[in-house]
Design a protein around this motif. Structure first.
Motif, PDB file in Angstrom:
ATOM      1  N   PHE A   8     -12.335  14.907   5.437  1.00 18.97           N
ATOM      2  CA  PHE A   8     -11.834  16.287   5.570  1.00 18.97           C
ATOM      3  C   PHE A   8     -12.485  16.901   4.090  1.00 18.97           C
ATOM      4  O   PHE A   8     -12.927  18.106   4.423  1.00 18.97           O
ATOM      5  N   ILE A   9     -12.259  16.430   2.772  1.00 21.01           N
ATOM      6  CA  ILE A   9     -12.806  17.051   1.806  1.00 21.01           C
ATOM      7  C   ILE A   9     -14.499  17.260   1.917  1.00 21.01           C
ATOM      8  O   ILE A   9     -15.082  18.298   1.776  1.00 21.01           O
ATOM      9  N   THR A  10     -15.009  16.159   2.442  1.00 19.77           N
ATOM     10  CA  THR A  10     -16.441  16.255   2.700  1.00 19.77           C
ATOM     11  C   THR A  10     -16.797  17.307   3.535  1.00 19.77           C
ATOM     12  O   THR A  10     -17.834  18.055   3.548  1.00 19.77           O
ATOM     13  N   LEU A  11     -16.085  17.688   4.566  1.00 23.40           N
ATOM     14  CA  LEU A  11     -16.396  18.748   5.575  1.00 23.40           C
ATOM     15  C   LEU A  11     -16.266  20.128   4.999  1.00 23.40           C
ATOM     16  O   LEU A  11     -17.030  21.011   5.255  1.00 23.40           O
ATOM     17  N   ILE A  12     -15.026  20.134   4.173  1.00 21.83           N
ATOM     18  CA  ILE A  12     -14.776  21.413   3.583  1.00 21.83           C
ATOM     19  C   ILE A  12     -16.009  21.725   2.618  1.00 21.83           C
ATOM     20  O   ILE A  12     -16.339  22.985   2.521  1.00 21.83           O
ATOM     21  N   THR A  13     -16.415  20.641   1.761  1.00 26.38           N
ATOM     22  CA  THR A  13     -17.206  21.030   0.621  1.00 26.38           C
ATOM     23  C   THR A  13     -18.677  21.358   1.490  1.00 26.38           C
ATOM     24  O   THR A  13     -19.227  22.515   0.872  1.00 26.38           O
ATOM     25  N   GLN A  14     -18.952  20.725   2.404  1.00 29.46           N
ATOM     26  CA  GLN A  14     -20.371  21.041   3.124  1.00 29.46           C
ATOM     27  C   GLN A  14     -20.171  22.510   3.681  1.00 29.46           C
ATOM     28  O   GLN A  14     -21.105  23.310   3.590  1.00 29.46           O
ATOM     29  N   ARG A  15     -18.965  22.828   4.349  1.00 29.79           N
ATOM     30  CA  ARG A  15     -18.719  24.217   4.870  1.00 29.79           C
ATOM     31  C   ARG A  15     -18.802  25.363   3.740  1.00 29.79           C
ATOM     32  O   ARG A  15     -19.350  26.255   3.940  1.00 29.79           O
ATOM     33  N   ASP A  57       0.595  -1.317   0.039  1.00 33.21           N
ATOM     34  CA  ASP A  57       0.018   0.085   0.046  1.00 33.21           C
ATOM     35  C   ASP A  57       0.834   1.428  -0.082  1.00 33.21           C
ATOM     36  O   ASP A  57       2.072   1.210   0.288  1.00 33.21           O
ATOM     37  N   ILE A  58       0.208   2.233  -0.271  1.00 28.33           N
ATOM     38  CA  ILE A  58       0.700   3.728  -0.104  1.00 28.33           C
ATOM     39  C   ILE A  58       0.434   4.529   1.061  1.00 28.33           C
ATOM     40  O   ILE A  58      -0.836   4.600   1.234  1.00 28.33           O
ATOM     41  N   THR A  59       1.058   4.916   2.108  1.00 28.88           N
ATOM     42  CA  THR A  59       0.630   5.330   3.250  1.00 28.88           C
ATOM     43  C   THR A  59       0.387   6.950   2.977  1.00 28.88           C
ATOM     44  O   THR A  59       1.114   7.630   1.868  1.00 28.88           O
ATOM     45  N   ASP A  60      -0.329   7.614   3.633  1.00 30.04           N
ATOM     46  CA  ASP A  60      -0.675   9.095   3.403  1.00 30.04           C
ATOM     47  C   ASP A  60       0.744   9.771   3.764  1.00 30.04           C
ATOM     48  O   ASP A  60       0.916  10.681   3.022  1.00 30.04           O
ATOM     49  N   GLU A  61       1.550   9.153   4.751  1.00 27.89           N
ATOM     50  CA  GLU A  61       2.824   9.974   4.964  1.00 27.89           C
ATOM     51  C   GLU A  61       3.581  10.076   3.622  1.00 27.89           C
ATOM     52  O   GLU A  61       4.651  10.880   3.509  1.00 27.89           O
ATOM     53  N   ASP A  62       3.743   8.712   2.826  1.00 29.47           N
ATOM     54  CA  ASP A  62       4.467   8.609   1.850  1.00 29.47           C
ATOM     55  C   ASP A  62       3.963   9.626   0.756  1.00 29.47           C
ATOM     56  O   ASP A  62       4.889  10.466   0.159  1.00 29.47           O
ATOM     57  N   VAL A  63       2.586   9.944   0.515  1.00 32.01           N
ATOM     58  CA  VAL A  63       2.284  11.025  -0.468  1.00 32.01           C
ATOM     59  C   VAL A  63       2.576  12.259   0.026  1.00 32.01           C
ATOM     60  O   VAL A  63       2.914  13.062  -0.800  1.00 32.01           O
ATOM     61  N   ILE A  64       2.386  12.523   1.333  1.00 32.18           N
ATOM     62  CA  ILE A  64       2.722  13.995   1.868  1.00 32.18           C
ATOM     63  C   ILE A  64       4.470  14.216   1.472  1.00 32.18           C
ATOM     64  O   ILE A  64       4.768  15.405   1.331  1.00 32.18           O
ATOM     65  N   ASN A  65       5.013  13.463   1.831  1.00 32.37           N
ATOM     66  CA  ASN A  65       6.486  13.472   1.763  1.00 32.37           C
ATOM     67  C   ASN A  65       6.959  13.830   0.311  1.00 32.37           C
ATOM     68  O   ASN A  65       7.990  14.362   0.095  1.00 32.37           O
ATOM     69  N   SER A  66       5.990  13.465  -0.454  1.00 27.10           N
ATOM     70  CA  SER A  66       6.355  13.312  -2.040  1.00 27.10           C
ATOM     71  C   SER A  66       6.124  14.642  -2.557  1.00 27.10           C
ATOM     72  O   SER A  66       6.470  14.948  -3.549  1.00 27.10           O
ATOM     73  N   ASP A  67       5.471  15.562  -1.842  1.00 27.39           N
ATOM     74  CA  ASP A  67       5.164  16.930  -2.524  1.00 27.39           C
ATOM     75  C   ASP A  67       5.250  17.923  -1.385  1.00 27.39           C
ATOM     76  O   ASP A  67       4.559  17.901  -0.427  1.00 27.39           O
ATOM     77  N   GLU A  68       6.226  18.971  -1.547  1.00 26.00           N
ATOM     78  CA  GLU A  68       6.471  19.874  -0.676  1.00 26.00           C
ATOM     79  C   GLU A  68       5.078  21.007  -0.462  1.00 26.00           C
ATOM     80  O   GLU A  68       5.092  21.315   0.866  1.00 26.00           O
ATOM     81  N   ARG A  69       4.464  21.116  -1.202  1.00 23.76           N
ATOM     82  CA  ARG A  69       3.096  21.790  -1.163  1.00 23.76           C
ATOM     83  C   ARG A  69       2.095  21.177  -0.065  1.00 23.76           C
ATOM     84  O   ARG A  69       1.514  21.860   0.470  1.00 23.76           O
ATOM     85  N   LEU A  70       2.606  19.865   0.207  1.00 26.18           N
ATOM     86  CA  LEU A  70       1.544  19.124   1.248  1.00 26.18           C
ATOM     87  C   LEU A  70       1.994  19.036   2.741  1.00 26.18           C
ATOM     88  O   LEU A  70       1.487  18.635   3.455  1.00 26.18           O
ATOM     89  N   LYS A  71       3.034  20.029   3.055  1.00 31.32           N
ATOM     90  CA  LYS A  71       3.715  19.666   4.283  1.00 31.32           C
ATOM     91  C   LYS A  71       2.657  20.144   5.300  1.00 31.32           C
ATOM     92  O   LYS A  71       2.956  19.818   6.609  1.00 31.32           O
ATOM     93  N   ASP A  72       1.849  21.242   5.006  1.00 35.17           N
ATOM     94  CA  ASP A  72       0.923  21.711   6.192  1.00 35.17           C
ATOM     95  C   ASP A  72      -0.279  20.913   6.136  1.00 35.17           C
ATOM     96  O   ASP A  72      -0.996  21.318   7.266  1.00 35.17           O
ATOM     97  N   LEU A  73      -0.676  20.079   5.321  1.00 39.11           N
ATOM     98  CA  LEU A  73      -1.901  19.026   5.227  1.00 39.11           C
ATOM     99  C   LEU A  73      -2.245  18.484   6.606  1.00 39.11           C
ATOM    100  O   LEU A  73      -3.451  18.801   7.116  1.00 39.11           O
ATOM    101  N   PRO A  74      -1.073  17.579   7.262  1.00 39.33           N
ATOM    102  CA  PRO A  74      -1.415  16.711   8.420  1.00 39.33           C
ATOM    103  C   PRO A  74      -2.212  17.757   9.489  1.00 39.33           C
ATOM    104  O   PRO A  74      -2.920  17.260  10.142  1.00 39.33           O
ATOM    105  N   SER A  75      -1.377  18.915   9.716  1.00 43.79           N
ATOM    106  CA  SER A  75      -2.250  20.022  10.800  1.00 43.79           C
ATOM    107  C   SER A  75      -3.510  20.219  10.342  1.00 43.79           C
ATOM    108  O   SER A  75      -4.331  20.454  11.262  1.00 43.79           O
ATOM    109  N   MET A  76      -3.810  20.396   9.190  1.00 45.44           N
ATOM    110  CA  MET A  76      -5.305  20.876   8.814  1.00 45.44           C
ATOM    111  C   MET A  76      -6.124  19.683   8.943  1.00 45.44           C
ATOM    112  O   MET A  76      -7.351  19.877   9.266  1.00 45.44           O
ATOM    113  N   LEU A  77      -5.645  18.395   8.582  1.00 49.99           N
ATOM    114  CA  LEU A  77      -6.536  17.370   8.718  1.00 49.99           C
ATOM    115  C   LEU A  77      -6.925  16.975  10.264  1.00 49.99           C
ATOM    116  O   LEU A  77      -8.112  16.516  10.469  1.00 49.99           O
TER     117      LEU A  77
END
Length: 657
Positions: free
Chosen positions: A201-208, A173-193
């Motif tokens: 997370f996408i569902t909540l944002i879309t609803q809001r 499998d591919i872990t979420d950590e592997d995905v985040i570490n693969s792209d500099e733009r995603l470094k702040d995503l864990p704290s947002m989640l």
């Protein structure tokens, strides 16, 4: 593992057939219905206990009648034996025998069908089903893995969740950590989640966002509404003058209300109303006293009637119980009478018996000695006497029981007669009480108290007081009408001034509301932009994960591609799993039968490498494929529809992946 030989006896429509590939690849030709699929089903039945389509096969092993039900065949053996060469070079023969079970029950002249049995053999030695399956698991492989590796279609027809689970097991499998570490733009995503998964997370944002967008769309309209109200209310009004006028009008209204209260609640009116109320109380007391005196006898009679009705109900219940007991006793007596008759008949039969023993020895054919004959006669007479005595004793005991029941039945009938008499008497008493109650009620008249002297005096006094009250009220009517008219005009003046003051206060409220709405519009806009940024990061994450996992899994296959995610309209992704060709044709919708076989072989190739296991593979409808691709070192059997009326075995032409 290689298949050396497969023997079928009375299996489905095949009576006897031996398929002997000796570990080599083979192509099997024949028309539809001549037995190609039967060979595959026989192989699968021996190894995994089901058909090649993973269905229960027991009901299909025997021949069937024209209604589709299996025929009885008097217990002939339906046998399949598979000789296999294991990876260590040892050959083993696995066999199964399926046959009917016929049991001869005690007292029955012939054996009866009692289900089916399955015998399991390893090298012709019978084993339990548990030991048989354990041998396969230990020396060949797990049942589930054998199903996947033996058929080019099995894997893709499993539930998609199971397919996906196996792919992740094989490819990782591919872990979420592997995905985040693969792209500099995603470094702040864990704290947002904040511990949530990305889809939630996408569902909540879309609803809001939807909620914010709805709120933002409403704000301009609300600002316009308040501005219009502000424009309408913005007129020159002297607040101080209006408040002085309003205070003066309210003072005048209070004075008028006091005068009205004095008139409406004047002493004369109140005094007369109190006198009338006191007379009404005395009249009601006279009525109650009269009713109590005249109704006492009726109430006593009704009380007696109620007691009799309760007693009657109890007697009826006892009568029902006794009738049920009598019915039970009669049934028992009928049964005992039949038993006595049976004993009498048995006694008569036994009494008629005479000795009929043979005086010739069955062994040597000579006459038996007289002492042996006498001994046989004595034994017969003793048995007969014992049987007669037993019949007599049984009949005597039953007669005693019947006599006891007759006594009980007679007692019951006597009780029933007494209860019937009591019920008749009670019904008669109740009817007599009804007559007495009706007679008493006729003597009571509803207006009897009107002849009472005290009542008549009070009634005349009440009439006079009411006349006096009407006269006093008429004198006040004119004054009340004048004051009421003045009060209505004051209410109108007060309402006009109050409305003007309310408009003055609204001016400030409208201004403040417009200011608050603009501030809220700015705040919601900033929050909306922030949500857009977070949603963009989540979508980048989703896209990266889809690509990384898809690439990782597809890299394990030569020609097969897998669709592992479904993109929704709202931006979310759902897990899925479906095999595809490199041109995008999906297994369940647009692939041809030939493409399905090729894709299935590619999948089996990867699975065989993962499990480090090569097993014979059966390819049904192989005529759909122009060129069969061979997987690893697996033995392959191609089932091909042809014009032959019998199974024809040939060497195949194969091309390796």
């Amino acid at each position: 593992m290689k298949l050396i030989k497969l023997e079928l006896n009375n299996f489905k429509a095949i009576k006897d057939f031996t398929f002997e590939p000796n570990g080599e690849d083979k192509s099997i030709f024949g028309k539809n219905g001549v037995g190609k699929t039967t060979l595959v089903d026989a192989y699968f039945w021996v190894l995994v206990g089901k058909s090649s389509t993973d269905k229960k096969i027991d009901d299909d092993i025997k021949l069937k009648d024209n209604t589709g039900n299996p025929q009885l065949d008097n217990g002939i053996e339906h046998k399949v034996a598979a000789t296999l060469e294991l990876d260590n070079g040892i050959q083993v023969t696995l066999s199964k025998i399926y046959q009917e079970k016929w049991t001869k029950n005690h007292g029955k002249p012939v054996a009866e069908f009692d289900g089916h049995t399955t015998t399991y053999l390893i090298d012709d030695v019978a084993r339990s089903q548990k030991d048989y399956n354990a041998y396969i698991e230990q020396h060949i492989g797990s049942i589930e893995v054998l199903k996947m590796l033996s058929s080019a279609t099995y894997f893709c027809n499993m539930p998609w969740k199971k397919q996906r689970e196996l792919l992740l097991e094989v490819c990782g499998d591919i872990t979420d950590e592997d995905v985040i570490n693969s792209d500099e733009r995603l470094k702040d995503l864990p704290s947002m989640l904040e511990g949530k998964n990305v889809n939630d997370f996408i569902t909540l944002i879309t609803q809001r966002k939807t909620k914010l967008n709805s709120q933002l769309n409403k704000i301009p309209t609300r600002i316009d509404e308040n501005q219009k109200m502000l424009d309408d209310a913005n007129e020159e009004i002297n607040e101080e003058v209006i408040e002085i006028e309003l205070k003066d009008f309210r003072k005048k209204k209070n004075t008028l209300e006091n005068k009205l209260t004095t008139i409406k609640g004047g002493y004369a009116v109140a005094h007369l109303e109190r006198q009338i109320a006191q007379i009404d109380t005395k009249i009601e007391q006279i009525k109650q006293q009269y009713d109590a005196t005249n109704n006492a006898d009726v109430l006593e009679l009704q009380k007696q009637k109620s007691a009799k009705e309760i007693e009657l109900q109890k007697e009826k219940q006892q009568l029902d119980n006794k009738k049920n007991e009598s019915e039970i006793l009669n049934n028992k007596m009928t049964s005992i009478s039949q038993q006595i008759e049976d004993c009498r008949n048995a006694w008569k039969v036994e009494k008629k018996k005479v000795f009929s023993g043979d005086n010739i020895c069955p062994t040597c054919g000579q006459a038996l000695p007289q002492e042996k004959i006498n001994e046989a006669i004595e034994k017969f007479n003793k048995t007969k006497a014992d049987n007669l005595k037993a019949c007599t004793e049984a009949g005597t005991n039953l007669a005693h029981k019947k006599q006891e029941l007759e006594h009980k039945l007679q007692d019951n009938e006597n009780t029933i007669a007494t209860l019937v008499e009591n019920i008749n008497n009670l019904n008669k008493n109740i009817q007599e009480l009804d007559v007495q109650i009706i007679d008493k009620q006729k003597n009571i008249t509803e207006t009897g108290y009107s002849e009472d002297e005290e009542y008549r005096n009070l009634y005349r006094e009440k009439v006079n007081l009411k006349k006096e009250l009407i006269s006093v009220q008429d004198n006040c009517a004119n004054s009340l009408k004048q004051y009421q008219s003045e009060l209505e005009q004051l209410d109108l003046d007060i309402d006009v001034r109050a409305e003007k003051l309310a408009k003055i206060k609204q001016l400030s409220a409208f201004k403040n509301r417009i200011k608050d709405l603009k501030a809220e519009q700015k705040r919601l806009g900033e929050e909306f932009n922030n949500l857009e940024f977070k949603l963009n990061l989540a979508q980048i994450f989703t896209k990266n994960k889809v690509n990384m996992l898809t690439d990782k899994i597809n890299s394990k296959f030569k020609i097969t591609r897998f669709k592992l995610f479904s993109q929704q309209v709202n931006g979310l992704i759902d897990d899925t799993c479906e095999a595809m060709t490199q041109q995008g044709s999906t297994y369940g919708k647009s692939m041809s039968n030939g493409e399905k076989i090729i894709i299935g072989l590619d999948i089996c190739n990867t699975l065989a490498q993962h499990y480090k296991l090569d097993v014979p593979m059966w390819i049904d409808n192989a005529e759909c494929v122009s060129e069969i691709l061979k997987t690893n070192n697996s033995q392959m059997f191609n089932l091909i529809v042809a014009h032959h009326d019998f199974l024809r075995i040939k060497e195949p032409i194969l091309k390796r992946f």
